[in-house]
Motif scaffolding. Structure first.
Motif, mmCIF file in Angstrom:
data_model
loop_
_atom_site.group_PDB
_atom_site.id
_atom_site.type_symbol
_atom_site.label_atom_id
_atom_site.label_comp_id
_atom_site.label_asym_id
_atom_site.label_seq_id
_atom_site.Cartn_x
_atom_site.Cartn_y
_atom_site.Cartn_z
ATOM 1 N N VAL A 1 -69.916 -120.416 2.247
ATOM 2 C CA VAL A 1 -68.752 -121.310 2.271
ATOM 3 C C VAL A 1 -68.013 -121.234 0.930
ATOM 4 O O VAL A 1 -66.772 -121.184 0.898
ATOM 5 C CB VAL A 1 -69.152 -122.754 2.633
ATOM 6 N N ALA A 2 -68.736 -121.197 -0.168
ATOM 7 C CA ALA A 2 -68.103 -121.075 -1.490
ATOM 8 C C ALA A 2 -67.342 -119.752 -1.605
ATOM 9 O O ALA A 2 -66.242 -119.704 -2.167
ATOM 10 C CB ALA A 2 -69.152 -121.186 -2.595
ATOM 11 N N VAL A 3 -67.917 -118.690 -1.059
ATOM 12 C CA VAL A 3 -67.242 -117.386 -1.058
ATOM 13 C C VAL A 3 -65.960 -117.462 -0.224
ATOM 14 O O VAL A 3 -64.911 -116.943 -0.618
ATOM 15 C CB VAL A 3 -68.191 -116.269 -0.547
ATOM 16 N N TYR B 1 -80.208 -121.073 -6.311
ATOM 17 C CA TYR B 1 -80.523 -122.153 -5.366
ATOM 18 C C TYR B 1 -80.323 -123.550 -5.967
ATOM 19 O O TYR B 1 -80.165 -124.517 -5.236
ATOM 20 C CB TYR B 1 -81.927 -121.987 -4.783
ATOM 21 N N ALA B 2 -80.268 -123.625 -7.299
ATOM 22 C CA ALA B 2 -79.902 -124.898 -7.929
ATOM 23 C C ALA B 2 -78.392 -125.130 -7.794
ATOM 24 O O ALA B 2 -77.935 -126.270 -7.692
ATOM 25 C CB ALA B 2 -80.307 -124.897 -9.401
ATOM 26 N N LEU B 3 -77.638 -124.036 -7.774
ATOM 27 C CA LEU B 3 -76.175 -124.120 -7.656
ATOM 28 C C LEU B 3 -75.714 -124.223 -6.196
ATOM 29 O O LEU B 3 -74.695 -124.845 -5.907
ATOM 30 C CB LEU B 3 -75.527 -122.885 -8.306
ATOM 31 N N PHE B 4 -76.449 -123.567 -5.302
ATOM 32 C CA PHE B 4 -76.114 -123.536 -3.871
ATOM 33 C C PHE B 4 -77.381 -123.866 -3.091
ATOM 34 O O PHE B 4 -78.366 -123.145 -3.187
ATOM 35 C CB PHE B 4 -75.611 -122.147 -3.461
ATOM 36 N N ALA B 5 -77.347 -124.933 -2.325
ATOM 37 C CA ALA B 5 -78.546 -125.400 -1.630
ATOM 38 C C ALA B 5 -79.070 -124.385 -0.610
ATOM 39 O O ALA B 5 -80.253 -124.373 -0.301
ATOM 40 C CB ALA B 5 -78.266 -126.726 -0.935
#
Length: 194
Positions: free
Chosen positions: A55-57, A44-48
């Motif tokens: 979306v990153a996937v 959760y620090a890397l992806f809000a």
């Protein structure tokens, strides 16, 4: 402790495998944590949010798709061969044991109506593919209307192969693409002779 870039890549790859195999809604963040070996706090620090991870996937999947297309078309010497190589690429992909259809179509079906970020990422990838096909059609000297027809054949083949569970759709779509390309070439010849 691994750096943020490496952790991010681990999480994206793990999530990609899980989402593609099971669907994005069926996979909880705990499963992603376990598969990635990265704590939930770090994820959760890397992806809000989970949507940010999805979306990153999808961006990761875009890179895989683009690399696959580039590899499939690199030996083709003409625009026609490059267009037909798209369907050969699909045929090869459809024969993979883990083929579950188009991740973009699947994800849009699950979340496109409820996540604007996901819908935008899917639309962006589909538009980029359509633009790629349009460039090939332009290089071929074909009519602009040919590009969306060819793109629809590729998109439809992905869905059909996933539902039918066989790779035959790629072969059928390739044959239809050849028919469209031949018709466009005939129209060019007739139009050019006047």
């Amino acid at each position: 402790m691994i750096d943020d870039t490496s952790a991010r890549e681990q999480v994206v790859r793990a999530a990609d495998e899980l989402f593609y195999a099971r669907g994005v809604q069926a996979v909880g963040m705990d499963a992603v944590r376990t598969a990635a070996g990265v704590s939930l706090k770090r994820i959760y620090a890397l992806f809000a949010s989970k949507d940010d991870l999805i979306v990153a996937v999808l961006r990761h999947r875009t890179q895989i798709w683009d690399a696959g297309l580039a590899s499939a078309t690199e030996r083709a010497t003409t625009a026609r061969e490059r267009i037909l190589a798209i369907f050969d690429f699909l045929d090869s992909w459809f024969r993979q044991p883990d083929f579950r259809g188009c991740a973009f179509i699947n994800t849009n079906g699950e979340l496109g109506g409820s996540s604007e970020a996901v819908a935008d990422a899917v639309r962006e990838q589909k538009a980029a593919f359509q633009a790629y096909v349009a460039r090939l059609v332009e290089e071929l000297g074909g009519p602009p209307g040919l590009a969306p027809q060819l793109a629809i054949l590729a998109e439809g083949a992905q869905t059909t192969a996933a539902i039918a569970g066989t790779p035959d759709a790629a072969e059928h779509a390739r044959a239809a693409a050849e028919t469209l390309l031949d018709a466009a070439a005939r129209l060019q010849t007739v139009g050019g002779s006047h």
